[in-house]
Design a protein around this motif. Structure first.
Motif, PDB file in Angstrom:
ATOM      1  N   THR A 251     -18.466 101.181 -19.335  1.00 33.51           N
ATOM      2  CA  THR A 251     -17.387 101.720 -20.153  1.00 33.51           C
ATOM      3  C   THR A 251     -17.212 100.948 -21.450  1.00 33.51           C
ATOM      4  O   THR A 251     -16.504 101.414 -22.351  1.00 33.51           O
ATOM      5  N   LEU A 252     -17.840  99.776 -21.565  1.00 37.59           N
ATOM      6  CA  LEU A 252     -17.653  98.940 -22.749  1.00 37.59           C
ATOM      7  C   LEU A 252     -18.882  98.861 -23.647  1.00 37.59           C
ATOM      8  O   LEU A 252     -18.751  98.556 -24.834  1.00 37.59           O
ATOM      9  N   LEU A 253     -20.055  99.118 -23.090  1.00 36.27           N
ATOM     10  CA  LEU A 253     -21.285  98.959 -23.861  1.00 36.27           C
ATOM     11  C   LEU A 253     -21.974 100.308 -24.053  1.00 36.27           C
ATOM     12  O   LEU A 253     -22.498 100.885 -23.092  1.00 36.27           O
ATOM     13  N   PRO A 254     -22.012 100.810 -25.259  1.00 40.95           N
ATOM     14  CA  PRO A 254     -22.695 102.088 -25.502  1.00 40.95           C
ATOM     15  C   PRO A 254     -24.184 101.987 -25.183  1.00 40.95           C
ATOM     16  O   PRO A 254     -24.828 100.970 -25.442  1.00 40.95           O
ATOM     17  N   ALA A 255     -24.726 103.060 -24.585  1.00 40.87           N
ATOM     18  CA  ALA A 255     -26.164 103.179 -24.304  1.00 40.87           C
ATOM     19  C   ALA A 255     -26.669 102.075 -23.375  1.00 40.87           C
ATOM     20  O   ALA A 255     -27.835 101.681 -23.460  1.00 40.87           O
ATOM     21  N   HIS A 256     -25.822 101.613 -22.469  1.00 38.91           N
ATOM     22  CA  HIS A 256     -26.221 100.518 -21.573  1.00 38.91           C
ATOM     23  C   HIS A 256     -27.493 100.858 -20.788  1.00 38.91           C
ATOM     24  O   HIS A 256     -28.470 100.104 -20.813  1.00 38.91           O
TER      25      HIS A 256
ATOM     26  N   THR B  39     -19.816  94.117 -37.485  1.00 44.76           N
ATOM     27  CA  THR B  39     -19.373  95.497 -37.673  1.00 44.76           C
ATOM     28  C   THR B  39     -18.223  95.562 -38.677  1.00 44.76           C
ATOM     29  O   THR B  39     -17.479  94.594 -38.856  1.00 44.76           O
ATOM     30  N   THR B  40     -18.066  96.706 -39.288  1.00 49.39           N
ATOM     31  CA  THR B  40     -16.921  96.951 -40.160  1.00 49.39           C
ATOM     32  C   THR B  40     -15.716  97.352 -39.312  1.00 49.39           C
ATOM     33  O   THR B  40     -15.868  97.732 -38.138  1.00 49.39           O
ATOM     34  N   PRO B  41     -14.509  97.289 -39.870  1.00 55.74           N
ATOM     35  CA  PRO B  41     -13.344  97.756 -39.109  1.00 55.74           C
ATOM     36  C   PRO B  41     -13.489  99.192 -38.618  1.00 55.74           C
ATOM     37  O   PRO B  41     -13.068  99.515 -37.500  1.00 55.74           O
ATOM     38  N   LYS B  42     -14.095 100.069 -39.406  1.00 56.47           N
ATOM     39  CA  LYS B  42     -14.284 101.455 -38.978  1.00 56.47           C
ATOM     40  C   LYS B  42     -15.244 101.541 -37.791  1.00 56.47           C
ATOM     41  O   LYS B  42     -15.037 102.330 -36.862  1.00 56.47           O
ATOM     42  N   GLU B  43     -16.303 100.735 -37.820  1.00 59.61           N
ATOM     43  CA  GLU B  43     -17.255 100.745 -36.702  1.00 59.61           C
ATOM     44  C   GLU B  43     -16.598 100.214 -35.436  1.00 59.61           C
ATOM     45  O   GLU B  43     -16.835 100.736 -34.340  1.00 59.61           O
ATOM     46  N   ARG B  44     -15.789  99.165 -35.581  1.00 61.14           N
ATOM     47  CA  ARG B  44     -15.079  98.639 -34.411  1.00 61.14           C
ATOM     48  C   ARG B  44     -14.120  99.677 -33.851  1.00 61.14           C
ATOM     49  O   ARG B  44     -13.998  99.851 -32.634  1.00 61.14           O
ATOM     50  N   GLU B  45     -13.439 100.373 -34.732  1.00 64.42           N
ATOM     51  CA  GLU B  45     -12.511 101.423 -34.298  1.00 64.42           C
ATOM     52  C   GLU B  45     -13.249 102.521 -33.534  1.00 64.42           C
ATOM     53  O   GLU B  45     -12.780 102.995 -32.489  1.00 64.42           O
ATOM     54  N   ALA B  46     -14.428 102.903 -34.036  1.00 65.78           N
ATOM     55  CA  ALA B  46     -15.218 103.937 -33.354  1.00 65.78           C
ATOM     56  C   ALA B  46     -15.683 103.455 -31.985  1.00 65.78           C
ATOM     57  O   ALA B  46     -15.680 104.216 -31.007  1.00 65.78           O
ATOM     58  N   TRP B  47     -16.076 102.184 -31.887  1.00 69.93           N
ATOM     59  CA  TRP B  47     -16.535 101.618 -30.618  1.00 69.93           C
ATOM     60  C   TRP B  47     -15.385 101.627 -29.607  1.00 69.93           C
ATOM     61  O   TRP B  47     -15.557 102.043 -28.451  1.00 69.93           O
ATOM     62  N   VAL B  48     -14.222 101.144 -30.028  1.00 70.96           N
ATOM     63  CA  VAL B  48     -13.067 101.094 -29.127  1.00 70.96           C
ATOM     64  C   VAL B  48     -12.661 102.506 -28.704  1.00 70.96           C
ATOM     65  O   VAL B  48     -12.329 102.749 -27.535  1.00 70.96           O
ATOM     66  N   ARG B  49     -12.713 103.444 -29.625  1.00 74.14           N
ATOM     67  CA  ARG B  49     -12.375 104.837 -29.297  1.00 74.14           C
ATOM     68  C   ARG B  49     -13.355 105.386 -28.263  1.00 74.14           C
ATOM     69  O   ARG B  49     -12.961 106.086 -27.321  1.00 74.14           O
TER      70      ARG B  49
ATOM     71  N   LEU C 118     -15.275  91.989 -30.803  1.00 77.92           N
ATOM     72  CA  LEU C 118     -16.115  92.563 -31.843  1.00 77.92           C
ATOM     73  C   LEU C 118     -15.766  92.004 -33.219  1.00 77.92           C
ATOM     74  O   LEU C 118     -16.614  91.930 -34.111  1.00 77.92           O
ATOM     75  N   ALA C 119     -14.504  91.596 -33.374  1.00 76.50           N
ATOM     76  CA  ALA C 119     -14.056  91.011 -34.641  1.00 76.50           C
ATOM     77  C   ALA C 119     -14.409  89.529 -34.738  1.00 76.50           C
ATOM     78  O   ALA C 119     -14.134  88.903 -35.762  1.00 76.50           O
ATOM     79  N   GLY C 120     -15.010  88.972 -33.673  1.00 77.86           N
ATOM     80  CA  GLY C 120     -15.449  87.582 -33.715  1.00 77.86           C
ATOM     81  C   GLY C 120     -14.679  86.635 -32.831  1.00 77.86           C
ATOM     82  O   GLY C 120     -14.994  85.438 -32.792  1.00 77.86           O
ATOM     83  N   ASP C 121     -13.701  87.114 -32.078  1.00 79.76           N
ATOM     84  CA  ASP C 121     -12.936  86.275 -31.166  1.00 79.76           C
ATOM     85  C   ASP C 121     -13.504  86.414 -29.758  1.00 79.76           C
ATOM     86  O   ASP C 121     -12.938  87.077 -28.894  1.00 79.76           O
ATOM     87  N   GLY C 122     -14.641  85.796 -29.524  1.00 86.09           N
ATOM     88  CA  GLY C 122     -15.307  85.891 -28.221  1.00 86.09           C
ATOM     89  C   GLY C 122     -16.778  86.192 -28.343  1.00 86.09           C
ATOM     90  O   GLY C 122     -17.581  85.781 -27.509  1.00 86.09           O
ATOM     91  N   PHE C 123     -17.186  86.934 -29.374  1.00 87.72           N
ATOM     92  CA  PHE C 123     -18.594  87.168 -29.669  1.00 87.72           C
ATOM     93  C   PHE C 123     -18.921  86.525 -31.012  1.00 87.72           C
ATOM     94  O   PHE C 123     -18.119  86.606 -31.950  1.00 87.72           O
ATOM     95  N   TYR C 124     -20.075  85.906 -31.100  1.00 87.51           N
ATOM     96  CA  TYR C 124     -20.557  85.361 -32.365  1.00 87.51           C
ATOM     97  C   TYR C 124     -21.458  86.410 -33.007  1.00 87.51           C
ATOM     98  O   TYR C 124     -22.670  86.409 -32.806  1.00 87.51           O
TER      99      TYR C 124
ATOM    100  N   GLN D  65     -30.218 101.749 -32.257  1.00 88.07           N
ATOM    101  CA  GLN D  65     -29.088 101.439 -33.122  1.00 88.07           C
ATOM    102  C   GLN D  65     -27.947 102.377 -32.764  1.00 88.07           C
ATOM    103  O   GLN D  65     -28.037 103.583 -32.972  1.00 88.07           O
ATOM    104  N   VAL D  66     -26.893 101.824 -32.178  1.00 88.61           N
ATOM    105  CA  VAL D  66     -25.741 102.638 -31.794  1.00 88.61           C
ATOM    106  C   VAL D  66     -24.485 101.792 -31.974  1.00 88.61           C
ATOM    107  O   VAL D  66     -24.363 100.699 -31.411  1.00 88.61           O
ATOM    108  N   LEU D  67     -23.547 102.287 -32.805  1.00 86.56           N
ATOM    109  CA  LEU D  67     -22.356 101.529 -33.162  1.00 86.56           C
ATOM    110  C   LEU D  67     -22.779 100.127 -33.603  1.00 86.56           C
ATOM    111  O   LEU D  67     -23.592  99.995 -34.500  1.00 86.56           O
TER     112      LEU D  67
END
Length: 223
Positions: A19-24, A152-162, A181-187, A211-213
């Motif tokens: 549910t968290l990783l696209p194309a797992h 990722t850009t804010p729009k890409e993060r928003e699309a991923w979360v959606r 995704l914004a960097g608090d937990g992933f580098y 290449q996905v999100l």
């Protein structure tokens, strides 16, 4: 180079990752297909970050004549993967080493795979050292596949979360995902930086397999 703790247990990983990783699942299928097309019938496959063992079972089926060596620094994941291999009757073919890959580990892999691990490694010398160590373990001309989360850009993060919300992720998971995704937990690094590190480590001509999100997967060979 140990990853940060993102999932509380191997069970939490298994129930949340789809549910968290696209194309797992697709990522694993493409990675295996890419390596199978470039490798002989027998050899040694190095795996960095095997999770709870699903990936190893799939790799064992795709590479029946190969020895598989997996490095997994998360203790819960390593234990679960080892037990899964025992149950599946694969313990003789696949070995799980419960720690991070080190430069002194036995080299000469005929192929290597690393899926969704490197964004846990801090940028700078630690990330560069990982690439150099990984490349050093490959025989000249051997293929590799690696995937990670890129900046990722804010729009890409928003699309991923959606997307994750549509898959059934909880509100707590969604909030954590956005922060990571914004960097608090992933580098997360720009794609260009990763490809430059691969080149500096002596890995030739990476090409994009997926290449996905904010997920990228590349393949290449060692020079």
């Amino acid at each position: 180079m140990a990853p940060q703790k993102v999932f509380d247990s191997a069970d939490a990983y298994t129930t949340s990752i789809t549910t968290l990783l696209p194309a797992h699942a697709l990522m694993r299928e493409i990675a295996i297909a890419s390596l199978v097309a470039q490798t002989p019938e027998r050899g040694t496959l190095g795996v960095v970050g095997c999770g709870p063992g699903d990936e190893l079972v799939a790799l064992a089926a795709a590479f029946p004549g190969w020895d598989i060596i997996a490095f997994e620094p998360a203790e819960a994941m390593a234990r679960t993967a080892t037990e899964r291999l025992r149950v599946e009757g694969l313990a003789a073919q696949v070995r799980v080493i419960p720690r991070a890959l080190r430069p002194a580990d036995a080299p000469d892999w005929d192929a290597a795979i690393c899926l969704m691990v490197t964004h846990f490694i801090a940028p700078g010398s630690a990330r560069r050292d990982f690439w150099k160590t990984w490349a050093r373990h490959l025989r000249p001309g051997a293929p590799w596949v690696l995937s990670e989360i890129v900046a990722t850009t804010p729009k890409e993060r928003e699309a991923w979360v959606r997307w994750a919300r549509q898959q059934g992720a909880s509100e707590v998971e969604l909030k954590r995902l956005d922060a990571r995704l914004a960097g608090d937990g992933f580098y997360v690094l720009p794609e260009h930086d990763t490809l430059l590190m691969a080149e500096q480590a002596g890995l030739l001509a990476p090409c994009t397999l997926l290449q996905v999100l904010g997920v990228r997967m590349w393949s290449g060979t060692r020079g």
